[in-house]
Design a protein around this motif. Sequence first.
Motif, PDB file in Angstrom:
ATOM      1  N   GLU A 161       0.831  -1.185   0.000  1.00 53.92           N
ATOM      2  CA  GLU A 161       0.000   0.000   0.000  1.00 53.92           C
ATOM      3  C   GLU A 161       0.869   1.238   0.000  1.00 53.92           C
ATOM      4  O   GLU A 161       1.926   1.282   0.586  1.00 53.92           O
TER       5      GLU A 161
ATOM      6  N   SER B 193      -6.992   6.437 -10.938  1.00 55.64           N
ATOM      7  CA  SER B 193      -7.042   5.142 -11.619  1.00 55.64           C
ATOM      8  C   SER B 193      -7.668   5.268 -13.000  1.00 55.64           C
ATOM      9  O   SER B 193      -8.463   4.458 -13.411  1.00 55.64           O
TER      10      SER B 193
ATOM     11  N   SER C 200      -1.513  -1.268  -7.489  1.00 59.54           N
ATOM     12  CA  SER C 200      -2.207  -2.115  -6.522  1.00 59.54           C
ATOM     13  C   SER C 200      -3.649  -2.397  -6.934  1.00 59.54           C
ATOM     14  O   SER C 200      -4.234  -3.395  -6.517  1.00 59.54           O
ATOM     15  N   ASN C 201      -4.230  -1.504  -7.766  1.00 60.33           N
ATOM     16  CA  ASN C 201      -5.606  -1.743  -8.238  1.00 60.33           C
ATOM     17  C   ASN C 201      -5.642  -2.550  -9.532  1.00 60.33           C
ATOM     18  O   ASN C 201      -6.714  -2.735 -10.121  1.00 60.33           O
TER      19      ASN C 201
ATOM     20  N   ASP D 157      -4.045  -1.763 -12.440  1.00 64.54           N
ATOM     21  CA  ASP D 157      -3.719  -1.016 -13.652  1.00 64.54           C
ATOM     22  C   ASP D 157      -2.316  -1.351 -14.130  1.00 64.54           C
ATOM     23  O   ASP D 157      -1.380  -1.423 -13.330  1.00 64.54           O
TER      24      ASP D 157
END
Length: 387
Positions: A83, A113, A140-141, A143
């Motif tokens: 994170e 994002s 982290s998402n 992408d």
Amino acid sequence: MIDKLDKPLGRRRGKAKPPESKTNLPRLPIVPIAIGIMALVIGAPLAWIFFVDNPEGGRPVANVEVNSVVDSNELARNLTVEEQSQTEEPGTGVIEVGNGEQLIVNTDDLPDSDNAAVGGLVRKDMLELSQHGYIPQVASNGDRPVDVYARPSISASTADGKPLIAIVVTGLGLSKDGSNSAIDRLPDDFTLAFAPYGKSVAEIAGKAREGGHEVMLQVPLEPFDYPQNDPGPQTLLVGQSVRSNLDRLYWLMSQIQGYTGIINHMGAKFTSSSGDFEPIMEEIALRGLAYVDDGTSNRSVAPQLAQRSGANFAVADITLDDTPSQARILEQLSRLEIRAREKGHAIGLATVLPISVRTLTEWAQTLEDKGIILVPVSALYTHHDGS
């Protein structure tokens, strides 16, 4: 006579006079003077420290603003994601780096994002700090650089049957003037690939992205006649340890930012060696990048490795300026158009030579009348990511 022989030679009667000194200067107290000088040398710095309010005096000081980034260099296996720090100041944190330089830029207008980077900026959550500098990573998402930094374009499925052509122009970054000229003259849908050695390569790549071009990174791979034919420093070599080749790859990756993928520079020997190439292709895929094969070696195992690792992939159909003359380049472009009409799309490869840039610029102006659409190379990737 006997008395004279008994007397010592060279002796005169009377008392000998002491030698007279050449000068009448008084003797100096050497020891006290030396002690005084030593006391002055030692005491002056101590007095400065105690009586002058300068806590950083005497130490080299450099203030560098660097925000936290993911630090996870697993050896060509797992990409770990941490994170982001919650203590960063609002409006800062995007880092554009290359050749060892680091820069904090304002990010107030940068979506967290979005699927398109704004104004050529680089997203901080897609950077990882390696031993050589910042290199790409998946956010982290989820992408990926290959998606976020791609130039928006139609695809084969939305082209209404029109043939699509992508052209990758290589060798940018080595000459600042030549690179800037190509960036300014070539239409935005030309994809620009940067060699990682130019002094201002990071700056020029940033300008290309700000101008709307999609950019790639050229990675030197070992040819069969290496080292007689040397692709350049940090070349990935057959027979080297995986760790050694990955270390070289990280150095190469750190030289520019904001690229969608990797294209090989030479490398017929390396791309034919599955054992050496596979860990590199896995690393490319894990970092959310694409791989484009220049199509010059029919022994390349890149298509199979890309499919196995999940990397987006493309292979060039024709090299356009192997003979750098306008007549030859136009001949190769005609072949590329035929190939595009036959299979719906085609990819050409060219260098940043002035004759190539001029010919490609003029040729691009004829495409609308021919019913052909020029697209960035990302529009023609074969997807192995499940999308």
